[in-house]
Enzyme design. Structure first.
Site, PDB file in Angstrom:
ATOM      1  N   GLN A 113      -8.246  -0.435  -4.649  1.00  0.00           N
ATOM      2  CA  GLN A 113      -8.863   0.310  -3.816  1.00  0.00           C
ATOM      3  C   GLN A 113     -10.333   1.099  -4.145  1.00  0.00           C
ATOM      4  OE1 GLN A 113      -7.595   3.860  -1.742  1.00  0.00           O
ATOM      5  NE2 GLN A 113      -7.795   2.544   0.319  1.00  0.00           N
ATOM      6  N   TYR A 195     -13.248  10.331   3.908  1.00  0.00           N
ATOM      7  CA  TYR A 195     -14.155   9.913   2.631  1.00  0.00           C
ATOM      8  C   TYR A 195     -15.457   9.576   2.764  1.00  0.00           C
ATOM      9  CZ  TYR A 195      -9.214  10.906   1.077  1.00  0.00           C
ATOM     10  OH  TYR A 195      -8.067  11.240   0.904  1.00  0.00           O
ATOM     11  N   GLY A 338       3.955   2.263   2.933  1.00  0.00           N
ATOM     12  CA  GLY A 338       3.489   3.360   2.026  1.00  0.00           C
ATOM     13  C   GLY A 338       4.721   3.994   1.360  1.00  0.00           C
ATOM     14  N   ARG A 339       5.220   4.834   2.160  1.00  0.00           N
ATOM     15  CA  ARG A 339       6.163   5.794   1.899  1.00  0.00           C
ATOM     16  C   ARG A 339       7.431   4.814   1.472  1.00  0.00           C
ATOM     17  NH1 ARG A 339       5.047   9.794   6.702  1.00  0.00           N
ATOM     18  NH2 ARG A 339       4.529   7.797   7.436  1.00  0.00           N
TER      19      ARG A 339
END
Ligand SMILES: Cc1cc2nc3c(=O)[nH]c(=O)nc-3n(C[C@H](O)[C@H](O)[C@H](O)COP(=O)(O)O)c2cc1C
Length: 394
Positions: A113, A195, A338-339
């Site tokens: 990424q 971002y 994710g988690r």
């Protein structure tokens, strides 16, 4: 030969859709389970060189159909999170190569990424006495991680000159070359959340009057110029973008009446590039009384599925069971966890066996050591020790 991700019949099979192989661009992936990008702050500063602990962590998770690396900076100027890695120096390239080699040896695939934090940074992080850069001199009002357990509020950034913009695009091109030489299978541009690219898309943070401000097309221009620079290095079948309306609804990142049309413009235009994927997040924040309230829960998936015809990776708060249903409903082609990937290195095997998942230890999400990082047991280890798993102290 595998069917393409969006092929009508590709969702059929007895093992469940998540565990079916998939053609991702020109890559054959073993399953549709994606490890989401996860910043873990385990990269030593100041070199931001990936190390052996990170290799062990990613290798443990190589049974995912696809690993998306943690956010990885394209330059010193792009930095904005303590302990996150880079992909622009020779040392960083060598560090990543040991990781991609290990993942490949284990039969997995991994993309990087590419990350630029723009104004969501601090002077201490960008280094060299530089100031964080943003579209305009407007404080994005976000917390920045400047050390283990340390955060500070952002300040007013320096507005980017046209030279800064050209340099940023060149940095994405350069990082793409380093990524190719570091053995990655492709790249994903972080185009969302708080971002750099999202900063340009936010009307309240982008007051520019040149070709990079004003209209939707102008505010999205930097993302597409960076994408085109990446496409000079990689074929489109190895490039993806993470984009959408997902933002924290805090500080400078609250949705406005232009949030949805801007994201729609981005999604429609991404259709033209024949990319490996677009990554779409369900909203983390409560959208009640916001201009994008209808995107709450799965609303966002239904909305953007209609706009994008290529491979969608869906993410945020999706259990394996729910993921199975979303694939069945053709709202996306792959599911990113994710988690659950932080806590379950063998998530694919657990899905296969319908096993219980490990409990989360959020206090170890960010840290310097193996504790909470590489010490989560596999289901086999739990069965051998009859559940007597010794976690390291966090
Ligand atoms: C510790 C942590 C670090 C994260 N780092 C990144 C990151 O580097 N890049 C990114 O795009 N998203 C990042 N995210 C967002 C995750 O990729 C993902 O969207 C989020 O965890 C929600 O998915 P989940 O419900 O499956 O956990 C991070 C999330 C967490 C919890």
């Amino acid at each position: 030969m595998l069917k393409s991700a969006t092929d009508e019949t590709s969702h059929e099979g007895s093992k469940g859709f998540l565990l079916q192989p998939i053609l991702f661009g020109d890559l054959e992936l073993r399953n549709r389970v994606v490890m989401a990008p996860l910043t873990r702050m385990r990269t030593p500063t100041p070199g931001a060189v990936p190390n052996d602990l990170m290799r062990e962590y990613y290798e443990q998770r190589a049974s995912a159909g696809l690993i998306i690396s943690e956010g990885t900076f394209v330059s010193d100027q792009a930095r904005g999170w303590f302990g996150a890695p880079g992909i622009y120096t020779e040392e960083q390239r060598k560090g990543w190569l040991t990781i991609t080699d290990a993942v490949h040896r284990a039969g997995g695939h991994m993309i990087v990424q590419l990350w630029h934090q723009g104004s969501v940074s601090s002077r201490a992080l960008v280094g060299h006495g530089y100031s964080p850069l943003g579209p305009s001199a407007v404080n994005p009002e976000q917390l920045v991680h400047t050390g283990y357990g340390n955060t500070e509020m952002t300040q007013v950034p320096t507005a980017m000159t046209l030279d800064d913009i050209r340099q940023t695009i060149a940095d994405f091109r350069h990082a793409s070359k380093v990524a190719r030489d570091a053995g990655f299978d492709g790249v994903q541009i972080q185009g969302g959340f708080v971002y750099l690219f999202q900063q340009f898309m936010q009307e309240n943070l982008n007051l520019r009057t040149d070709n990079y401000g004003g209209s939707i097309e102008n505010r999205a221009r930097l993302l597409f110029e960076a994408l085109e620079a990446v496409l000079e290095v990689w074929p489109s079948s190895r490039v993806g973008v993470k984009a959408g309306t997902m933002m924290p609804e805090r500080g400078g990142f609250r949705s406005s009446s232009s949030t949805l049309p801007t994201a729609e413009y981005v999604y429609r235009r991404l259709n033209d590039y024949d990319l490996s994927h677009v990554m779409l997040m369900r909203q983390l924040a409560d959208l009640s009384d916001t201009p994008i309230e209808p995107l709450q829960r799965d609303g966002v998936l239904h909305h953007f599925r209609k706009l994008y015809s290529g491979t969608l990776i869906l993410n945020v708060d999706i259990s394996p069971k729910r993921g199975e249903q979303l694939l069945r409903d053709k709202l996306g082609e792959m599911i990113a966890f994710g988690r659950e990937y932080i806590a379950n290195p063998d998530l694919v095997e657990r899905i296969r066996r319908s096993s219980k998942l490990n409990p989360q230890r959020p206090e170890g999400y960010y840290g310097a050591t193996a504790a909470g990082y590489t010490d989560y047991p596999t289901i086999d280890e739990i069965e051998t020790t009859q559940g007597e798993v010794q976690y390291a102290r966090l």
